[in-house]
Design an enzyme around this catalytic site. Structure first.
Site, mmCIF file in Angstrom:
data_model
loop_
_atom_site.group_PDB
_atom_site.id
_atom_site.type_symbol
_atom_site.label_atom_id
_atom_site.label_comp_id
_atom_site.label_asym_id
_atom_site.label_seq_id
_atom_site.Cartn_x
_atom_site.Cartn_y
_atom_site.Cartn_z
ATOM 1 N N ARG A 164 0.829 -1.225 0.031
ATOM 2 C CA ARG A 164 0.078 -0.194 -0.019
ATOM 3 C C ARG A 164 0.863 1.387 0.110
ATOM 4 N NH1 ARG A 164 -3.058 -3.410 -0.920
ATOM 5 N NH2 ARG A 164 -5.537 -3.392 -0.001
ATOM 6 N N SER A 238 -10.733 -0.553 3.334
ATOM 7 C CA SER A 238 -9.895 -0.827 4.708
ATOM 8 C C SER A 238 -9.375 0.707 5.104
ATOM 9 C CB SER A 238 -8.642 -1.803 4.291
ATOM 10 O OG SER A 238 -8.748 -2.781 4.014
ATOM 11 N N GLU A 334 -5.224 4.105 5.952
ATOM 12 C CA GLU A 334 -4.836 3.962 4.706
ATOM 13 C C GLU A 334 -5.199 5.194 3.599
ATOM 14 O OE1 GLU A 334 -5.260 0.849 1.028
ATOM 15 O OE2 GLU A 334 -6.859 0.868 2.398
HETATM 16 N N1 EPU Z 1 -10.254 -10.159 10.671
HETATM 17 C C1 EPU Z 1 -10.990 -10.002 11.837
HETATM 18 N N2 EPU Z 1 -12.012 -8.993 11.994
HETATM 19 C C2 EPU Z 1 -12.357 -8.492 11.190
HETATM 20 C C3 EPU Z 1 -11.885 -8.388 10.018
HETATM 21 C C4 EPU Z 1 -10.742 -9.092 9.705
HETATM 22 O O1 EPU Z 1 -10.766 -10.933 12.823
HETATM 23 O O2 EPU Z 1 -13.418 -7.624 11.386
HETATM 24 C C5 EPU Z 1 -9.497 -10.907 10.408
HETATM 25 C C6 EPU Z 1 -9.728 -12.111 9.274
HETATM 26 O O3 EPU Z 1 -10.150 -13.024 9.830
HETATM 27 C C7 EPU Z 1 -8.404 -12.564 8.666
HETATM 28 C C8 EPU Z 1 -7.561 -11.178 8.798
HETATM 29 O O4 EPU Z 1 -8.158 -10.289 9.470
HETATM 30 O O5 EPU Z 1 -7.831 -13.450 9.555
HETATM 31 C C9 EPU Z 1 -7.355 -10.714 7.466
HETATM 32 O O6 EPU Z 1 -8.817 -10.129 6.822
HETATM 33 P P1 EPU Z 1 -9.142 -10.049 5.338
HETATM 34 O O7 EPU Z 1 -8.781 -11.401 4.519
HETATM 35 O O8 EPU Z 1 -10.605 -9.699 5.404
HETATM 36 O O9 EPU Z 1 -8.054 -8.929 4.563
HETATM 37 P P2 EPU Z 1 -7.673 -7.801 5.324
HETATM 38 O O10 EPU Z 1 -6.007 -7.796 5.767
HETATM 39 O O11 EPU Z 1 -8.546 -7.303 6.463
HETATM 40 C C10 EPU Z 1 -6.842 -6.763 3.179
HETATM 41 C C11 EPU Z 1 -6.622 -5.513 2.230
HETATM 42 C C12 EPU Z 1 -8.218 -5.583 1.570
HETATM 43 C C13 EPU Z 1 -8.185 -6.638 0.824
HETATM 44 C C14 EPU Z 1 -8.049 -7.958 1.409
HETATM 45 C C15 EPU Z 1 -8.454 -9.161 0.862
HETATM 46 C C16 EPU Z 1 -5.466 -3.888 3.609
HETATM 47 C C17 EPU Z 1 -5.310 -2.822 4.356
HETATM 48 N N3 EPU Z 1 -6.698 -4.449 3.207
HETATM 49 O O12 EPU Z 1 -7.866 -6.560 4.098
HETATM 50 O O13 EPU Z 1 -8.138 -4.282 0.800
HETATM 51 O O14 EPU Z 1 -9.346 -6.765 0.286
HETATM 52 O O15 EPU Z 1 -6.925 -7.923 2.297
HETATM 53 O O16 EPU Z 1 -7.023 -9.278 0.214
HETATM 54 O O17 EPU Z 1 -4.115 -4.395 3.250
HETATM 55 C C18 EPU Z 1 -8.626 -2.092 0.934
HETATM 56 O O18 EPU Z 1 -7.222 -1.694 0.896
HETATM 57 O O19 EPU Z 1 -9.439 -1.037 0.771
HETATM 58 C C19 EPU Z 1 -9.054 -3.302 0.730
HETATM 59 C C20 EPU Z 1 -10.295 -3.528 0.965
#
Ligand code: EPU
Length: 349
Positions: A164, A238, A334
């Site tokens: 990012r 995010s 972000e």
């Molecule tokens: N999680 C929780 N609680 C929540 C949300 C997430 O415990 O409310 C845990 C999930 O269970 C999982 C981990 O956090 O173990 C990661 O969650 P997720 O796969 O949803 O991905 P993220 O790290 O929260 C990132 C990107 C997203 C992208 C997803 C999928 C960033 C800041 N965000 O989210 O990007 O869609 O991975 O690859 O890196 C964005 O940048 O706007 C965005 C949506």
């Protein structure tokens, strides 16, 4: 080039917060963008670029000239073996671009299906999802260099893409205006399905050899299940980046919180799931005034109706403080914060 004074930006940001630009230029050509830059330079005004407005928090006034990048264009420039170079205008809608490539048998963008925003914004944040980042496919970025007004071509290395992060975001903010990007795609249907949430869905649906179309369909489904549609509920995806910490810090946290999700992030470092940290602080589904923490994904802040950019930032500070106090971890926002809070607007609200 048309420059319009005092233009409302509410419709141009996916959070749907009120704001106005001193001047707005909707640039459909590089020439128009260059003229808007020159107008600002002549008057000593700042320039701010908006793409889809899907990764910004706008305060009540954006001073100077706002250029809404609306340069379109899609051209498959060269095919060499299984590689194709696709040159697109910065104002192309990213989700439509991904669909178009898929339909044209050009692969590599499937995991990035449905990310709101424009092609020109993709390298700025190095957008990423489900195990793929734009860094994996980016070849070149065409830019206007603001100080000189020259058009320059930067290759992937020069863009300094990280998680990012990019040259445009942190090393030289404001220096370059992205006017086009070139993506290197594959004509061979190869898929990337290692990301846990995606792999789980593939297994659940019993797909032993998913096609690029399957991947795009599943990504769309997973996103729709978990992320709010900005057309219905204002948000910027995010709201925080996942913090990257030293191995030792991650290990100490894991001792206290064994179910904290962590991921490798280069030598000696791990990425922590910010959504998990926020959820554990009890914010998931909660309202902080007119700003909410989404009920299905704690990393997403939403505009519950009538929120201002300042209120979004204030809510983010409450969350940051709680996460710092509970886990000793700093969360970094972000989206980019643009503009200022005008005292005139504060009196009006
Ligand atoms: N999680 C929780 N609680 C929540 C949300 C997430 O415990 O409310 C845990 C999930 O269970 C999982 C981990 O956090 O173990 C990661 O969650 P997720 O796969 O949803 O991905 P993220 O790290 O929260 C990132 C990107 C997203 C992208 C997803 C999928 C960033 C800041 N965000 O989210 O990007 O869609 O991975 O690859 O890196 C964005 O940048 O706007 C965005 C949506």
């Amino acid at each position: 080039m048309r420059l319009l004074p005092r233009q409302a930006l509410e419709a141009w940001n996916t959070f749907g917060v009120p704001s106005r630009a001193d001047w707005l230029c909707r640039a459909t050509t590089v020439l128009e963008a260059r003229e808007a830059v020159a107008f600002a330079a002549d008057r000593g005004l700042p320039v701010t670029v908006l793409g889809g407005g899907s990764n910004v928090v706008l305060l009540s006034r954006v001073p100077g000239v706002v250029i809404r990048m609306e340069i379109t264009g899609f051209e498959v420039r060269a095919r060499q073996g299984e590689r194709a170079m696709v040159q697109v205008g910065a104002g192309e809608d990213w989700p439509r671009l991904v669909d178009r490539c898929l339909e044209g048998g050009l692969h590599g963008l499937e995991n990035l299906t449905d990310i709101p925003g424009t092609a020109g914004a993709a390298p700025v944040q190095n957008i990423g999802a489900y195990g793929v980042e734009v860094a994996d496919v980016l070849e070149e970025v065409r830019c206007l260099e603001v100080p000189s007004g020259r058009e320059v071509l930067l290759d992937r290395r020069a863009c300094c893409l990280g998680y990012r992060d990019s040259l445009f975001k942190s090393r030289a903010p404001g220096r370059y205006l992205v006017v086009g990007v070139t993506l290197g795609l594959s004509t061979r249907p190869e898929v990337r399905v290692e990301y846990e949430g995606l792999a789980r869905e593939i297994a659940r649906q019993g797909l032993s050899a998913p096609s690029p179309r399957d991947v795009a369909r599943l990504v769309r489904q997973v996103r729709r299940d978990r992320l709010p549609n900005p057309a219905r509920l204002g948000n910027a995806g995010s709201f925080f980046v996942n913090p990257v910490v030293e191995d030792g810090v991650a290990a100490a946290l894991l001792e206290r919180y064994p179910d904290l999700p962590t991921f490798p992030a280069g030598p000696g470092r791990r990425k922590l799931a910010a959504g998990w940290l926020i959820e554990r602080c009890g914010f998931k589904g909660r309202a902080l005034g007119r700003v909410g923490v989404h009920r299905d994904h704690a990393l997403v802040l939403v505009n519950l109706g009538g929120a201002t950019g300042r209120e979004v930032i204030d809510a983010a500070q409450v969350i940051r403080r709680a996460v710092r106090e509970t886990f000793g971890v700093d969360l970094e926002m972000e989206p980019r914060v643009l503009g200022t809070d005008d005292p005139e607007d504060r009196r009006e609200s």
